[in-house]
Every structure is written in C-alpha cells, then in structure tokens.
Design a protein around this motif. Structure first.
Motif, PDB file in Angstrom:
ATOM      1  N   ALA A  61       0.802  -1.192   0.074  1.00 18.47           N
ATOM      2  CA  ALA A  61      -0.039  -0.101  -0.105  1.00 18.47           C
ATOM      3  C   ALA A  61       0.982   1.166   0.237  1.00 18.47           C
ATOM      4  CB  ALA A  61      -0.886   0.049   1.146  1.00 18.47           C
ATOM      5  N   HIS A  62       1.812   1.286   0.722  1.00 21.48           N
ATOM      6  CA  HIS A  62       2.821   2.483   0.908  1.00 21.48           C
ATOM      7  C   HIS A  62       3.665   2.442  -0.442  1.00 21.48           C
ATOM      8  CE1 HIS A  62       2.450   4.032   4.874  1.00 21.48           C
ATOM      9  NE2 HIS A  62       2.195   2.551   5.341  1.00 21.48           N
ATOM     10  N   GLU A  63       4.152   1.325  -1.019  1.00 26.78           N
ATOM     11  CA  GLU A  63       4.735   1.273  -2.301  1.00 26.78           C
ATOM     12  C   GLU A  63       4.062   1.928  -3.612  1.00 26.78           C
ATOM     13  OE1 GLU A  63       6.469  -2.251  -5.204  1.00 26.78           O
ATOM     14  OE2 GLU A  63       6.400  -2.531  -3.049  1.00 26.78           O
ATOM     15  N   ILE A  64       2.689   1.441  -3.620  1.00 32.62           N
ATOM     16  CA  ILE A  64       2.173   1.631  -4.815  1.00 32.62           C
ATOM     17  C   ILE A  64       0.917   2.692  -4.804  1.00 32.62           C
ATOM     18  CG2 ILE A  64       0.645   0.611  -6.654  1.00 32.62           C
ATOM     19  CD1 ILE A  64       2.368  -2.017  -6.013  1.00 32.62           C
ATOM     20  N   VAL A  65       0.237   2.579  -3.597  1.00 33.62           N
ATOM     21  CA  VAL A  65      -1.065   3.554  -3.428  1.00 33.62           C
ATOM     22  C   VAL A  65      -0.561   4.793  -2.745  1.00 33.62           C
ATOM     23  CG1 VAL A  65      -3.278   3.618  -2.559  1.00 33.62           C
ATOM     24  CG2 VAL A  65      -2.476   1.370  -3.502  1.00 33.62           C
ATOM     25  N   GLU A  66       0.166   4.932  -1.975  1.00 30.25           N
ATOM     26  CA  GLU A  66       0.249   6.178  -0.997  1.00 30.25           C
ATOM     27  C   GLU A  66       0.810   7.249  -1.885  1.00 30.25           C
ATOM     28  OE1 GLU A  66       2.690   7.930   2.768  1.00 30.25           O
ATOM     29  OE2 GLU A  66       2.859   5.833   2.566  1.00 30.25           O
ATOM     30  N   THR A  67       1.715   7.197  -2.789  1.00 33.29           N
ATOM     31  CA  THR A  67       1.959   8.576  -3.336  1.00 33.29           C
ATOM     32  C   THR A  67       0.849   9.158  -4.273  1.00 33.29           C
ATOM     33  OG1 THR A  67       4.278   8.013  -3.313  1.00 33.29           O
ATOM     34  CG2 THR A  67       3.896   9.350  -5.159  1.00 33.29           C
ATOM     35  N   PRO A  68       0.366   8.353  -5.295  1.00 32.34           N
ATOM     36  CA  PRO A  68      -0.842   8.927  -5.954  1.00 32.34           C
ATOM     37  C   PRO A  68      -2.022   9.223  -5.136  1.00 32.34           C
ATOM     38  CG  PRO A  68      -0.385   6.564  -6.532  1.00 32.34           C
ATOM     39  CD  PRO A  68       0.622   6.910  -5.643  1.00 32.34           C
ATOM     40  N   MET A  69      -2.212   8.568  -3.969  1.00 29.82           N
ATOM     41  CA  MET A  69      -3.105   9.030  -3.004  1.00 29.82           C
ATOM     42  C   MET A  69      -2.892  10.346  -2.598  1.00 29.82           C
ATOM     43  SD  MET A  69      -4.584   7.024   0.034  1.00 29.82           S
ATOM     44  CE  MET A  69      -3.659   8.144   1.649  1.00 29.82           C
ATOM     45  N   ARG A  70      -1.491  10.663  -2.058  1.00 30.21           N
ATOM     46  CA  ARG A  70      -1.127  11.971  -1.571  1.00 30.21           C
ATOM     47  C   ARG A  70      -1.215  12.887  -2.717  1.00 30.21           C
ATOM     48  NH1 ARG A  70       2.096  12.671   2.937  1.00 30.21           N
ATOM     49  NH2 ARG A  70       2.338  10.813   4.240  1.00 30.21           N
ATOM     50  N   GLN A  71      -1.007  12.821  -3.964  1.00 27.07           N
ATOM     51  CA  GLN A  71      -1.092  14.048  -5.085  1.00 27.07           C
ATOM     52  C   GLN A  71      -2.504  13.842  -5.372  1.00 27.07           C
ATOM     53  OE1 GLN A  71       1.155  11.570  -7.907  1.00 27.07           O
ATOM     54  NE2 GLN A  71       3.059  12.409  -7.215  1.00 27.07           N
ATOM     55  N   THR A  72      -3.442  13.174  -5.295  1.00 29.21           N
ATOM     56  CA  THR A  72      -4.724  13.340  -5.778  1.00 29.21           C
ATOM     57  C   THR A  72      -5.398  14.330  -4.548  1.00 29.21           C
ATOM     58  OG1 THR A  72      -5.068  11.636  -6.878  1.00 29.21           O
ATOM     59  CG2 THR A  72      -7.155  12.629  -6.005  1.00 29.21           C
ATOM     60  N   MET A  73      -4.729  13.877  -3.228  1.00 30.42           N
ATOM     61  CA  MET A  73      -5.393  14.960  -2.161  1.00 30.42           C
ATOM     62  C   MET A  73      -4.747  16.288  -2.220  1.00 30.42           C
ATOM     63  SD  MET A  73      -4.847  11.919   1.046  1.00 30.42           S
ATOM     64  CE  MET A  73      -5.304  13.190   2.472  1.00 30.42           C
ATOM     65  N   GLN A  74      -3.508  16.422  -2.632  1.00 34.66           N
ATOM     66  CA  GLN A  74      -3.218  17.770  -2.958  1.00 34.66           C
ATOM     67  C   GLN A  74      -3.883  18.583  -3.809  1.00 34.66           C
ATOM     68  OE1 GLN A  74       0.923  16.209  -3.014  1.00 34.66           O
ATOM     69  NE2 GLN A  74       1.597  17.851  -1.724  1.00 34.66           N
ATOM     70  N   MET A  75      -4.528  17.842  -5.059  1.00 36.38           N
ATOM     71  CA  MET A  75      -4.748  18.460  -6.074  1.00 36.38           C
ATOM     72  C   MET A  75      -6.234  18.972  -5.918  1.00 36.38           C
ATOM     73  SD  MET A  75      -3.234  19.351  -8.730  1.00 36.38           S
ATOM     74  CE  MET A  75      -4.259  19.645  -9.779  1.00 36.38           C
ATOM     75  N   GLN A  76      -7.153  18.156  -5.028  1.00 34.82           N
ATOM     76  CA  GLN A  76      -8.443  18.359  -4.695  1.00 34.82           C
ATOM     77  C   GLN A  76      -8.568  18.060  -3.331  1.00 34.82           C
ATOM     78  OE1 GLN A  76     -10.025  16.033  -8.147  1.00 34.82           O
ATOM     79  NE2 GLN A  76     -11.468  17.701  -7.700  1.00 34.82           N
ATOM     80  N   PRO A  77      -7.970  18.824  -2.316  1.00 32.97           N
ATOM     81  CA  PRO A  77      -8.012  18.399  -0.762  1.00 32.97           C
ATOM     82  C   PRO A  77      -9.674  18.710  -0.146  1.00 32.97           C
ATOM     83  CG  PRO A  77      -7.269  20.404  -1.083  1.00 32.97           C
ATOM     84  CD  PRO A  77      -7.305  20.292  -2.472  1.00 32.97           C
ATOM     85  N   THR A  78      -9.535  17.909   0.924  1.00 35.36           N
ATOM     86  CA  THR A  78     -10.941  18.113   1.918  1.00 35.36           C
ATOM     87  C   THR A  78     -10.283  18.072   3.184  1.00 35.36           C
ATOM     88  OG1 THR A  78     -12.355  16.601   0.398  1.00 35.36           O
ATOM     89  CG2 THR A  78     -12.997  17.164   2.690  1.00 35.36           C
ATOM     90  N   PRO A  79     -10.826  19.354   3.745  1.00 38.01           N
ATOM     91  CA  PRO A  79     -11.542  20.487   3.381  1.00 38.01           C
ATOM     92  C   PRO A  79     -10.707  21.341   2.465  1.00 38.01           C
ATOM     93  CG  PRO A  79     -10.538  21.057   5.412  1.00 38.01           C
ATOM     94  CD  PRO A  79     -10.020  19.436   5.141  1.00 38.01           C
ATOM     95  N   ILE A 130      -6.749  26.029   1.515  1.00 39.68           N
ATOM     96  CA  ILE A 130      -6.125  24.544   1.747  1.00 39.68           C
ATOM     97  C   ILE A 130      -5.610  24.347   0.387  1.00 39.68           C
ATOM     98  CG2 ILE A 130      -5.799  22.175   2.482  1.00 39.68           C
ATOM     99  CD1 ILE A 130      -7.532  23.184   4.966  1.00 39.68           C
ATOM    100  N   THR A 131      -6.378  24.336  -0.756  1.00 41.14           N
ATOM    101  CA  THR A 131      -6.230  24.029  -2.279  1.00 41.14           C
ATOM    102  C   THR A 131      -4.858  24.712  -2.576  1.00 41.14           C
ATOM    103  OG1 THR A 131      -8.378  23.664  -2.427  1.00 41.14           O
ATOM    104  CG2 THR A 131      -7.232  23.615  -4.345  1.00 41.14           C
ATOM    105  N   GLN A 132      -4.715  26.062  -2.262  1.00 44.13           N
ATOM    106  CA  GLN A 132      -3.628  26.669  -3.008  1.00 44.13           C
ATOM    107  C   GLN A 132      -2.574  25.966  -2.166  1.00 44.13           C
ATOM    108  OE1 GLN A 132      -4.825  30.728  -2.636  1.00 44.13           O
ATOM    109  NE2 GLN A 132      -5.166  30.930  -4.737  1.00 44.13           N
ATOM    110  N   ALA A 133      -2.536  25.958  -0.855  1.00 43.87           N
ATOM    111  CA  ALA A 133      -1.315  25.687  -0.188  1.00 43.87           C
ATOM    112  C   ALA A 133      -0.796  24.085  -0.519  1.00 43.87           C
ATOM    113  CB  ALA A 133      -1.819  25.443   1.461  1.00 43.87           C
ATOM    114  N   ALA A 134      -1.800  23.292  -0.875  1.00 39.97           N
ATOM    115  CA  ALA A 134      -1.376  21.821  -0.939  1.00 39.97           C
ATOM    116  C   ALA A 134      -0.956  21.729  -2.520  1.00 39.97           C
ATOM    117  CB  ALA A 134      -2.837  20.928  -0.946  1.00 39.97           C
TER     118      ALA A 134
END
Length: 181
Positions: free
Chosen positions: A75-93, A124-128
């Motif tokens: 999960a860390h090797e394959i999923v974490e980086t794209p997950m973080r990147q998606t969270m940074q592009m469209q964060p909640t909140p 938060i969107t701009q900061a992320a």
C-alpha cells in the motif's frame, strides 16, 4: 455508564478519570467533526478522480505485478504517492477560516495588516497545490498542520496518523478490489 457504541466506548475506557472529561469530550467531537468528514471527503475525491482517469485499474495492475508480499508495504509502495497527489490537487477541506488572535502582518511579498478579530480565509487547495508543484508530498495542511512539529500548530489534528492510515487502508482495498481488465 459506559456507552455501547464500540468507538465511543473505547474513548471512555481510554479516559476513565473524570478529570479527563474535557479531553474525552474534545476527542469524541474531534472524531465526529474533524476526522470523519476529512477522511470521507478525501476518500470520495480519490476514488471518483481515479475512476475518471483509469488510475484505479492502472494501480491494480501494479499491485498484482508487485513482488511485495506484505500488503501494508505494498500500500505504501504503490498507492500512497498517487493518493497524496490526488489529495493535494483536490483537498478536503478545500478552505477554512480562522479569527486572528492579535494584530500582525500576513505575507512577505505584499504584506497585509491583520487586526485581532479579523476573519482570515485560508485556501488549503492553494497551499496543497503549491506543495505538490514544489515536488513535495505533505498533506498535513488538510489536517490542520503537522502535529509532530515542536511546537505544533494549534489546529494540527492529533489523529492525523490514524486518519491517514484509515484512508490508505480503504483506498488500498478499493484499488485491490477492482475487476481485472
């Protein structure tokens, strides 16, 4: 009397001393008002974004091609980086506001005078996205800041590691459950 709900009961068992009632109440409210909406909002955004871009299927192929046998490591090797990147592009909140506690200057290029009591809008969107453009992977702004800093930001979530772990586990499960293409 201990509550029957498993999570709330665990909190009551963790803080049995009446002198900790304030901490107990803040913990329960923090989970309900902070953790759950943030985890759910990011989960929905990640899954919907990845469905639109076929990322789910691409990551599933990487999972199945991986030689790693430990699912946590995978999960860390394959999923974490794209997950973080998606969270940074469209964060909640995506934004929030705070009341300034005291008069001060905000910003360095074009400083703005802030007075105590002023409402300050924080994107938060701009900061992320700025962090992502700089090549970083920090998603702590979505959780009020990095709690491991000394001193930590006032609103930094004490449950960041738990919340991020829950999110990573669920997203990993969603990716792993996608049908073969």
């Amino acid at each position: 009397q201990l509550p029957n709900a498993p999570l709330t009961r665990a909190f009551f068992e963790e803080f049995p001393d009446p002198k900790d009632n304030d901490l107990l109440a803040r913990t329960v409210v923090g989970v309900m008002m902070g953790a759950l909406p943030t985890i759910n909002g990011n989960l929905v955004t990640i899954v919907k974004t990845w469905q639109r871009t076929a990322t789910l299927l691409a990551l599933r192929a990487k999972l199945h091609a991986s030689k790693e046998t430990d699912e946590f490591a995978k999960a860390h090797e394959i999923v974490e980086t794209p997950m973080r990147q998606t969270m940074q592009m469209q964060p909640t909140p995506d934004w929030l506001w705070r009341l300034a506690k005291k008069d001060h200057m905000l910003g360095t290029k074009n400083p703005v005078q802030v007075r105590g009591g002023d409402k300050i809008y924080l994107s938060i969107t701009q900061a992320a996205q700025e962090e992502l453009r700089a090549g970083g992977s920090d998603v702590c702004p979505l959780f009020g800041g990095d709690r491991s800093q000394k001193p930590h930001p006032t609103h930094a979530c004490p449950g960041f590691e738990m919340g991020f772990g829950i999110l990573l586990g669920i997203v990993y499960g969603v990716v792993d459950s996608q049908p073969n293409s």
